[in-house]
Structures are given as C-alpha cells and as structure tokens.
Design a protein around this motif. Structure first.
Motif, PDB file in Angstrom:
ATOM      1  N   GLU A 122      24.727  62.354  86.876  1.00 32.64           N
ATOM      2  CA  GLU A 122      26.198  62.796  86.965  1.00 32.64           C
ATOM      3  C   GLU A 122      26.733  61.165  87.154  1.00 32.64           C
ATOM      4  N   TYR A 123      26.729  60.426  87.644  1.00 32.15           N
ATOM      5  CA  TYR A 123      26.791  58.958  87.651  1.00 32.15           C
ATOM      6  C   TYR A 123      26.933  58.917  86.447  1.00 32.15           C
ATOM      7  N   LEU A 124      26.332  58.874  85.591  1.00 30.15           N
ATOM      8  CA  LEU A 124      27.236  58.655  84.183  1.00 30.15           C
ATOM      9  C   LEU A 124      28.181  59.155  83.647  1.00 30.15           C
ATOM     10  N   ASP A 125      28.649  60.185  83.972  1.00 33.96           N
ATOM     11  CA  ASP A 125      29.232  61.357  83.776  1.00 33.96           C
ATOM     12  C   ASP A 125      30.732  60.772  84.480  1.00 33.96           C
ATOM     13  N   ALA A 126      30.854  60.097  85.408  1.00 37.62           N
ATOM     14  CA  ALA A 126      31.210  59.702  86.931  1.00 37.62           C
ATOM     15  C   ALA A 126      32.328  57.994  86.173  1.00 37.62           C
ATOM     16  N   GLY A 127      31.641  57.572  85.624  1.00 38.76           N
ATOM     17  CA  GLY A 127      32.094  56.458  84.560  1.00 38.76           C
ATOM     18  C   GLY A 127      32.896  55.320  85.826  1.00 38.76           C
ATOM     19  N   ARG A 128      31.782  55.217  86.070  1.00 40.31           N
ATOM     20  CA  ARG A 128      32.234  54.301  87.331  1.00 40.31           C
ATOM     21  C   ARG A 128      30.454  53.055  87.171  1.00 40.31           C
ATOM     22  N   PRO A 129      30.597  51.780  87.633  1.00 38.06           N
ATOM     23  CA  PRO A 129      29.026  51.300  86.971  1.00 38.06           C
ATOM     24  C   PRO A 129      28.127  51.006  88.607  1.00 38.06           C
ATOM     25  N   ILE A 130      27.385  51.359  88.628  1.00 38.92           N
ATOM     26  CA  ILE A 130      25.836  51.660  88.817  1.00 38.92           C
ATOM     27  C   ILE A 130      25.020  50.448  89.162  1.00 38.92           C
ATOM     28  N   LEU A 131      24.675  50.553  90.228  1.00 39.64           N
ATOM     29  CA  LEU A 131      23.786  49.695  91.169  1.00 39.64           C
ATOM     30  C   LEU A 131      22.811  50.355  91.712  1.00 39.64           C
ATOM     31  N   SER A 132      21.368  50.313  90.863  1.00 40.24           N
ATOM     32  CA  SER A 132      20.129  50.960  90.573  1.00 40.24           C
ATOM     33  C   SER A 132      19.166  49.637  91.708  1.00 40.24           C
ATOM     34  N   ILE A 133      18.838  50.344  92.352  1.00 39.33           N
ATOM     35  CA  ILE A 133      17.329  49.632  92.669  1.00 39.33           C
ATOM     36  C   ILE A 133      16.465  49.882  92.873  1.00 39.33           C
ATOM     37  N   GLY A 134      15.584  49.609  92.464  1.00 39.54           N
ATOM     38  CA  GLY A 134      13.809  50.214  92.228  1.00 39.54           C
ATOM     39  C   GLY A 134      12.338  49.477  91.001  1.00 39.54           C
ATOM     40  N   PRO A 135      11.625  50.001  91.513  1.00 41.58           N
ATOM     41  CA  PRO A 135      10.671  49.729  90.541  1.00 41.58           C
ATOM     42  C   PRO A 135      11.264  48.683  89.351  1.00 41.58           C
ATOM     43  N   SER A 136      10.609  47.424  88.856  1.00 39.95           N
ATOM     44  CA  SER A 136      10.759  46.687  88.244  1.00 39.95           C
ATOM     45  C   SER A 136      11.520  46.832  86.404  1.00 39.95           C
ATOM     46  N   GLU A 137      10.361  48.361  86.264  1.00 41.45           N
ATOM     47  CA  GLU A 137      10.702  49.025  85.233  1.00 41.45           C
ATOM     48  C   GLU A 137      10.719  50.023  85.421  1.00 41.45           C
ATOM     49  N   GLY A 138      10.670  50.809  84.190  1.00 43.99           N
ATOM     50  CA  GLY A 138      11.176  52.000  84.133  1.00 43.99           C
ATOM     51  C   GLY A 138      11.835  53.544  83.256  1.00 43.99           C
ATOM     52  N   LEU A 139      12.089  54.062  83.360  1.00 44.97           N
ATOM     53  CA  LEU A 139      12.837  55.132  83.059  1.00 44.97           C
ATOM     54  C   LEU A 139      14.261  54.896  82.899  1.00 44.97           C
ATOM     55  N   VAL A 140      14.474  54.820  84.457  1.00 45.06           N
ATOM     56  CA  VAL A 140      16.032  54.254  84.743  1.00 45.06           C
ATOM     57  C   VAL A 140      15.626  53.065  84.395  1.00 45.06           C
ATOM     58  N   LYS A 141      15.724  52.434  84.658  1.00 41.10           N
ATOM     59  CA  LYS A 141      16.132  50.755  83.854  1.00 41.10           C
ATOM     60  C   LYS A 141      16.751  50.717  82.695  1.00 41.10           C
ATOM     61  N   ASP A 142      15.991  51.127  81.236  1.00 37.60           N
ATOM     62  CA  ASP A 142      16.380  52.241  80.049  1.00 37.60           C
ATOM     63  C   ASP A 142      17.216  52.770  80.071  1.00 37.60           C
TER      64      ASP A 142
END
Length: 422
Positions: free
Chosen positions: A338-358
């Motif tokens: 949903e966030y990708l489609d919204a077209g607004r910057p994402i601030l993601s907080i979570g594990p230092s590595e992983g699929l979300v970061k990639d």
C-alpha cells in the motif's frame, strides 16, 4: 479460457488477508484464466465481477459462545444485570483462551471445512475446472483443497500468505506443534506446487517438505486503485495504519527520539503530527503519556480501507514498524505494498537487515533504520527539509515499484497454472 477455483476463506470480507486474493482474481481474468471463488458467507454484501460460491459456517468462537449461552440460559433471559454480563464475558474469554490451545485445531475456522467441501464438490460435479488454488491463513482452506483434489484429481497450488507451523508468531505448545506439523506435511504432499510471499518463506517450506517446487510470489498493490493529485498535509505528519504489538510493532523508539529532540530544542514539536489508524490500546496511550506527546500523537482507531489509502497519500511520511528480531528479517508485511502505491516516503524501523530493507532500497522509496540514534538523526533531517521546503520530497523509482503490482503477481501465478495443466 481456462477455469480456476480459488479457495479463500476471507475473500469476501474487508480484511488484509483478502487483498492478495482479490488482486489475483482480478488480474487472472486478464490472463486467460477465469476465477471462481469458494469463500465463507459474509454479511458485507460486496460485489465482484466474478462468481462467488459461499459456504456458510460459524467459526469455533461462535460455536462455543452459542453452547455457553445455551448452558447458562442467557439466550432466553433478558433480566441479566451489568455485573452478571461482565462476569460471564470474563468467564467466556478465559474459556476461549484455554480452549483455543486444545480445540482450535488446526485453526478457529475448522467448522468451515465440511460446508466448503460440500459446496466445492457440488460445483466440481457439474463443471470442469482446470486447477485449484487454496490460500492460507486459515489453513482449513488447504484441507478443503486437499479433499477436493483427492475426489476430482484437479491440479492444486497451495499458497501461503503466512507460514503454517513455521510461522514466527506460532504460539501453541510443542506437543500441539508436533502433531500439527505432521498434518501440514501430510496435507501438502498432495499439492502440485507451493507458493508463498517471500524467498525466505519459500526456503523454509522447501526445507520442511523436502521439495523444490516451492515458489516465492510477492504480494502487490492494485495499480488501478492509485489516487492521483492528493493534497499533502500542512504538518510534518507520519502515518501508520494497521495493528500494533507492544514490544514488537512498537513506536517507542520513535517517541523517545521525538521527546529528546524536543528537550534539546532541536525541533519545534508542534510542527509534527503522528497519526495511527490502529486500535486504541492502553499500552500505546501510556507510551504517548510517558514521552509527553499527547498533543502530537493521534490514535484514530480503525477506519475503512479506502479511507486509509487516502490518508496514506496525503501524508508527508509513511511509518512502517517491524519487530527488531532475526525472525522478522524474512517477512514483508502487506502494508508496504500500500505504501509503495501511495507514492510517499517510507520511514521503516525494524531489524538491521532483511527483505523490507532490501525492498525499500531497491525502489528508493524511503529509509530503513534499526537503532535509536539513527531514528533521531533522520527525524531531524526530515524536520529540516520540511522547514526549508514545506514538504518531504519523494524519490521512488517507478519501473522498480511497478514490479510489485498485483498484475505482475498474477502473471507469476499464471506461469505456474499453465505449467501444472500442461
């Protein structure tokens, strides 16, 4: 046009689990596959451009409540005071918690199995179908598909939006897991192909089931639902939509950074607005008070998905919270599409590595952070940019983002469907 039966318990309900399935059905129709949906009966009366077969059944919780009401006489007794009602609710909640450990096997939707098999069998006796796709959770959908495949010898793809017994949030005891894992292996032996939502999940399924025909097909956003020309908030607002979990999907790191920046006089706190479209939780409100953010944080409760999508597009920044744990590294939450489609910057907080970061890095759609100091630094960076420009600039790469559309997702399913019917 070939025909596929999609077995999906939540399809006709407005829940997050239905998003992948509705997108699949919608775009399969463009790719020479005609979908028919076998789902649970819903009171929401939604309309779809394809055939829906509903199998009505009470979930385990409803079954128990009816039995308890009958035993207690509350069905026919209108002279029950508030204290009695609270007491019975408390007793009922306790019974649900304890009984779920032992009787919700393999899931709370177990009573849907027989009605769904019955409706599916009636349909397949009358019409020829080329393939079946079942999707979980709930895993009862796979039990239904397994039985229909046995009866009618139709190729079957078992799709996992969440893993079954390998799910990092699996909370039952080791004895139950032992028997349930045996059920999982026995059930899925009959599936022609397994699919799931990440490469890490696919690797775990390959390991457990000892097979290579397991394919990752990521979720996606619906490109037809994109809303253009929305007006951005005039505040530096961060928007989060969905469920929160204390100590896991928890905004405490964000709150702490904001409070410290304010105490250092590095920001003007009134310029910020943190908006949660999430259930109002006591622990969340306590954290808001702990960090003195009552005038900044707004907890709006859950709102309809269409309104959530609009709020996302109006936001300066979209907040994504993940559990900072190695188990979370292989998970991509559905919200991020949903966030990708919204077209607004994402601030993601979570594990230092992983699929979300990639994913965030490959699409250039935002920033992924792990530690407190980095969160504090980036909040100050956003604040300075907002003060200078009046908005937060977005730098997403369209051709990379398009790879995560539901149309692309459906194309990958089509390749597998064509493969198993050849």
């Amino acid at each position: 046009m070939r025909k596929v039966l999609i077995i999906a318990y939540p399809f006709s309900r407005n829940v997050i689990g239905a998003v992948r399935l509705r997108g699949l059905a919608k775009y399969l129709s463009e790719l020479s596959w005609e979908p028919t949906i076998l789902t649970v009966k819903s009171s929401q009366n939604l309309k779809f451009p394809y055939r829906i077969i509903e199998a009505e059944a009470d979930g385990l919780l409803i079954q128990w409540k009816k039995k308890i009401d009958k035993l207690s006489g509350s069905e026919n007794n209108s002279n029950i005071n508030v204290q009695q009602t609270k007491s019975r609710k408390s007793n009922f909640d306790f019974l649900l918690k304890m009984g779920g450990q032992f009787f919700a096997y393999p899931d709370l939707q177990k009573y849907w199995y027989e009605p769904a098999v019955d409706q599916g069998s009636k349909l397949l006796e009358k019409e020829d179908f080329d393939a079946i796709i079942s999707s979980s959770s709930p895993v009862t959908s796979h039990l239904v598909a397994n039985e229909l495949k046995k009866r009618f010898k139709i190729p079957w793809i078992a799709d996992f939006r969440d893993l079954w017994t390998q799910n990092p949030y699996y909370h039952y005891n080791f004895l139950r897991k032992f028997f349930e894992q045996r059920l999982e292996i026995k059930t899925l032996k009959n599936a022609d192909i397994l699919t799931t939502t990440t490469t890490c999940f696919a690797d775990e399924l390959k390991s457990l089931h000892g097979r290579e025909d397991v394919f990752p097909i990521l979720n996606g956003f619906d490109p037809d639902q994109t809303i253009k020309n929305t007006i951005l908030s005039d505040k530096l607002n961060l928007t989060y939509s969905g469920l929160l979990y204390r100590g896991k999907r928890d905004p405490k790191l964000l709150f702490k950074a904001l409070e410290e920046l304010d105490s250092e006089k590095s920001i003007e706190l009134s310029k910020f607005s943190i908006d949660f479209y999430s259930p109002v939780e006591n622990w969340l409100m306590n954290e808001v008070e702990e960090y003195h953010l009552e005038n900044v944080v707004n907890v709006h409760g859950m709102i309809p998905r269409e309104e959530v999508l609009k709020k996302q597009r109006e936001s300066q920044i979209l907040l994504l919270l993940s559990w900072n744990n190695p188990q979370e590294q292989g998970i991509i939450p559905g919200k991020i599409y949903e966030y990708l489609d919204a077209g607004r910057p994402i601030l993601s907080i979570g594990p230092s590595e992983g699929l979300v970061k990639d994913l965030i890095q490959s699409t250039n759609t935002g920033i992924h952070l792990s530690g407190y100091e980095s969160v504090k630094k980036v909040l100050k960076m956003f604040y300075d940019e907002f003060e200078e420009r009046g908005k937060i600039e977005y730098g997403g790469i369209p051709e990379e983002i398009d790879k995560y559309s539901q149309r692309e997702m459906a194309k990958k399913f089509t390749i597998l469907l064509d493969k198993i019917v050849e």
